[in-house]
Each structure stands twice: as C-alpha cells, then as structure tokens.
Design a protein around this motif. Structure first.
Motif, PDB file in Angstrom:
ATOM      1  N   ARG A 119       0.825  -1.209   0.000  1.00 33.04           N
ATOM      2  CA  ARG A 119       0.000   0.000   0.000  1.00 33.04           C
ATOM      3  C   ARG A 119       0.858   1.257   0.000  1.00 33.04           C
ATOM      4  NH1 ARG A 119      -4.234  -2.188   4.581  1.00 33.04           N
ATOM      5  NH2 ARG A 119      -5.610  -3.279   3.137  1.00 33.04           N
ATOM      6  N   MET A 120       1.872   1.261   0.849  1.00 29.55           N
ATOM      7  CA  MET A 120       2.708   2.456   0.953  1.00 29.55           C
ATOM      8  C   MET A 120       3.488   2.721  -0.329  1.00 29.55           C
ATOM      9  SD  MET A 120       3.948   2.184   4.969  1.00 29.55           S
ATOM     10  CE  MET A 120       5.549   2.736   4.544  1.00 29.55           C
ATOM     11  N   VAL A 121       4.147   1.707  -0.844  1.00 29.85           N
ATOM     12  CA  VAL A 121       4.948   1.895  -2.060  1.00 29.85           C
ATOM     13  C   VAL A 121       4.043   2.221  -3.242  1.00 29.85           C
ATOM     14  CG1 VAL A 121       6.501   0.765  -3.698  1.00 29.85           C
ATOM     15  CG2 VAL A 121       6.888   0.517  -1.242  1.00 29.85           C
ATOM     16  N   GLY A 122       2.947   1.492  -3.382  1.00 28.78           N
ATOM     17  CA  GLY A 122       2.021   1.771  -4.485  1.00 28.78           C
ATOM     18  C   GLY A 122       1.479   3.187  -4.432  1.00 28.78           C
ATOM     19  N   ALA A 123       1.095   3.627  -3.249  1.00 27.86           N
ATOM     20  CA  ALA A 123       0.584   4.986  -3.095  1.00 27.86           C
ATOM     21  C   ALA A 123       1.643   6.019  -3.451  1.00 27.86           C
ATOM     22  CB  ALA A 123       0.086   5.201  -1.670  1.00 27.86           C
TER      23      ALA A 123
END
Length: 121
Positions: free
Chosen positions: A89-93
């Motif tokens: 979630r963090m990297v994708g965001a």
C-alpha cells in the motif's frame, strides 16, 4: 516525526508530501520498484533483500503491537501478511502520487491522504 505507535508514525512520514517531493528521491523502494524488475538477477536479489528487511521490521512491529494489546494478538503468519499489505500500500501509493504530482497535484495529495488514513486497516 508524528506522534503515535511506531507503524502509524512510519505511515505518516512515508506517505507525506515532504517524502513525495524529496529532492533525493526518498525511499528507494518506491523509486526503483519498476527498474528493479527490468535488471539482472543480482539487482533483483538486492532489491528483494531490501523488501524482506521492510517486511521483517513491519511484521515484528505488528507482532509487538499485538502482544501489547494495541492491535489484537496476531500469529506470525498474520503479522507477515499485514506487513506485505502495508508495504504494498505504501509503495504503491507513493509511486502513484509521484507519477501525477506535477499535472494533478490535488489527485496526488488525495492519494497520499487516503492511503495514510487507511494503510493500517
């Protein structure tokens, strides 16, 4: 760094406009994610080792929070799964927010804001 439990602080710091706009590119996970898959096995192994480091740290923190009653008891498998979700979630965001920040700054901010609010769901 923001106040609160360690994982909440990590999320708040990572999914911030300051991190997105860092002149040095910020976290290499978000900066190199696409390129790593296009390079040699040696590069991919190094990248995978970095990912494993993040996952181990996050899983350990999920387990610790569970033991202290902050997030409910979790098994090691559940902690690992939550770590995979959190990192993804963090990297994708961050990748999405950086990709649109100059042409759609409001969208970029919305991505960060929404993911900050729900990264630990």
């Amino acid at each position: 760094m923001p106040a609160g439990p360690p994982l909440r602080r990590v999320v708040e710091d990572y999914l911030s406009a300051e991190h997105r706009d860092a002149p040095d590119g910020g976290c290499p996970s978000a900066s190199l994610v696409i390129d790593a898959g296009r390079h040699t096995e040696e590069v991919q192994r190094s990248y995978a080792a970095g990912v494993e480091g993040y996952l181990a740290g996050f899983a350990g923190e999920f387990a610790r929070e569970g033991e202290s009653g902050e997030g409910g008891a979790v098994t090691s498998r559940e902690a690992r799964e939550r770590a995979v979700l959190l990192l993804s979630r963090m990297v994708g965001a961050m990748v999405l927010a950086r990709a649109v920040r100059h042409v759609e700054p409001e969208l970029s901010d919305e991505i960060l804001r929404t993911c900050r609010a729900h990264a630990l769901d």
